[in-house]
Design a protein around this motif. Structure first.
Motif, PDB file in Angstrom:
ATOM      1  N   HIS A  68       0.825  -1.219   0.000  1.00  0.00           N
ATOM      2  CA  HIS A  68       0.000   0.000   0.000  1.00  0.00           C
ATOM      3  C   HIS A  68       0.855   1.264   0.000  1.00  0.00           C
ATOM      4  O   HIS A  68       0.326   2.365   0.083  1.00  0.00           O
ATOM      5  N   ASP A 167      -7.337  -2.542   4.240  1.00  0.00           N
ATOM      6  CA  ASP A 167      -7.369  -4.010   4.354  1.00  0.00           C
ATOM      7  C   ASP A 167      -8.394  -4.507   5.375  1.00  0.00           C
ATOM      8  O   ASP A 167      -8.128  -5.403   6.168  1.00  0.00           O
ATOM      9  N   HIS A 210      -8.206  -5.340  -1.055  1.00  0.00           N
ATOM     10  CA  HIS A 210      -8.053  -6.541  -1.878  1.00  0.00           C
ATOM     11  C   HIS A 210      -9.423  -7.193  -2.003  1.00  0.00           C
ATOM     12  O   HIS A 210     -10.101  -7.404  -0.996  1.00  0.00           O
TER      13      HIS A 210
END
Ligand SMILES: [Zn+2]
Length: 275
Positions: A68, A167, A210
């Motif tokens: 990231h 995340d 993701h």
């Protein structure tokens, strides 16, 4: 290569781990959140934005993990931000002369050569309690919490109804707790989910770091799914979770789950308290 998910909000999904880079259109250019992983993907993104006449005017990293924090020279020299805690963590990481080798160990060997590390983590920390990303475009609210990594931030683009979750709230990755130097990682994670629940009503579109983009129903469904996983982890139970086990997108997810169970069990032994 860009796909619009809401007015003025576009994403690019990387080949690596279904990572989502997010582009938000502003008045004089774009805000780029978590730019991507492969050098050629970021170069192509820079190209596309150039052709659209949309320079990157601001960057943001949701948290201090390598996937990231990357950047490509073609994206230009815009200021890049993270939360103060995120930037402080990155500073410690980069102060070690062997940082590139240490990060390289975390990158899957088959893609290591395609990941450019030179501009990794060159971010400025925003002062604690900064409510919004400083830039000339739709307001982007910073929802900082301790869960997956120090200074992790979810972002709410209120006018567009988009929640960029970093995340958290993934349909392919289980909650991965920050088990380094944290007093109560289970409670931290549950508190973070409550915080996201508090803004769920404002989100019509969910973009995880993701995995797949979700609609409004997915925001709540994934909060519930993540909470159920964290409860199962806390109680050392078996999670009935599609992200681990035979239906999992990534077969290495069960290894992550096992490691989390072991680390939490070790902490309980050491401290006499769960978590
Ligand atoms: Zn990630």
């Amino acid at each position: 290569m860009l796909r619009q998910v809401a007015e003025g909000v576009l994403i690019h999904e990387s080949e690596f781990c279904q990572s989502n880079a997010v582009v938000v259109q502003g008045r004089a250019g774009v805000l780029l959140i978590d730019p991507g992983v492969h050098g050629d993907e970021m170069a192509a993104l820079a190209n596309d934005l150039g052709e659209l006449g949309q320079p990157v005017v601001t960057g943001f990293s949701t948290h201090p993990h390598w996937d990231h924090l990357l950047w490509h020279a073609g994206l230009g020299a815009a200021p890049r931000y993270g939360t103060g805690r995120c930037a402080a963590t990155v500073r410690v990481l980069l102060s070690d002369v062997g940082w590139k080798a240490r990060i390289a160990q975390r990158i899957p060997p088959d893609i290591a050569e395609q990941v450019p590390l030179d501009l990794l983590g060159l971010i400025t920390g925003l002062p604690a309690e900064t409510a919004r990303i400083p830039w000339d475009g739709p307001q982007v609210r910073i929802i900082e919490h301790q869960a997956h990594a120090p200074g992790h931030a979810a972002l709410l683009i209120e006018e567009r109804g988009v929640l960029v979750a970093g995340d958290m709230l993934s349909d392919v990755l289980i909650p991965m707790l920050d088990l380094n130097d944290t007093a109560d990682p289970i409670e931290d994670y549950l508190a973070a989910l409550r915080l996201l629940e508090g803004v769920a009503a404002s989100a019509d579109v969910l973009v995880p770091g993701h995995g797949s983009i979700g609609g409004a129903d997915q925001v709540r469904a994934r909060i519930d799914q993540d909470r159920a996983y964290v409860h199962a982890l806390r109680d050392a139970g078996v999670p009935g979770d599609p992200r681990v086990g035979p239906s999992a997108t990534f077969d290495w997810m069960s290894g992550v789950h096992e490691r989390q169970l072991q680390q939490l069990a070790r902490r309980t032994e050491r401290d006499g308290t769960p978590g």
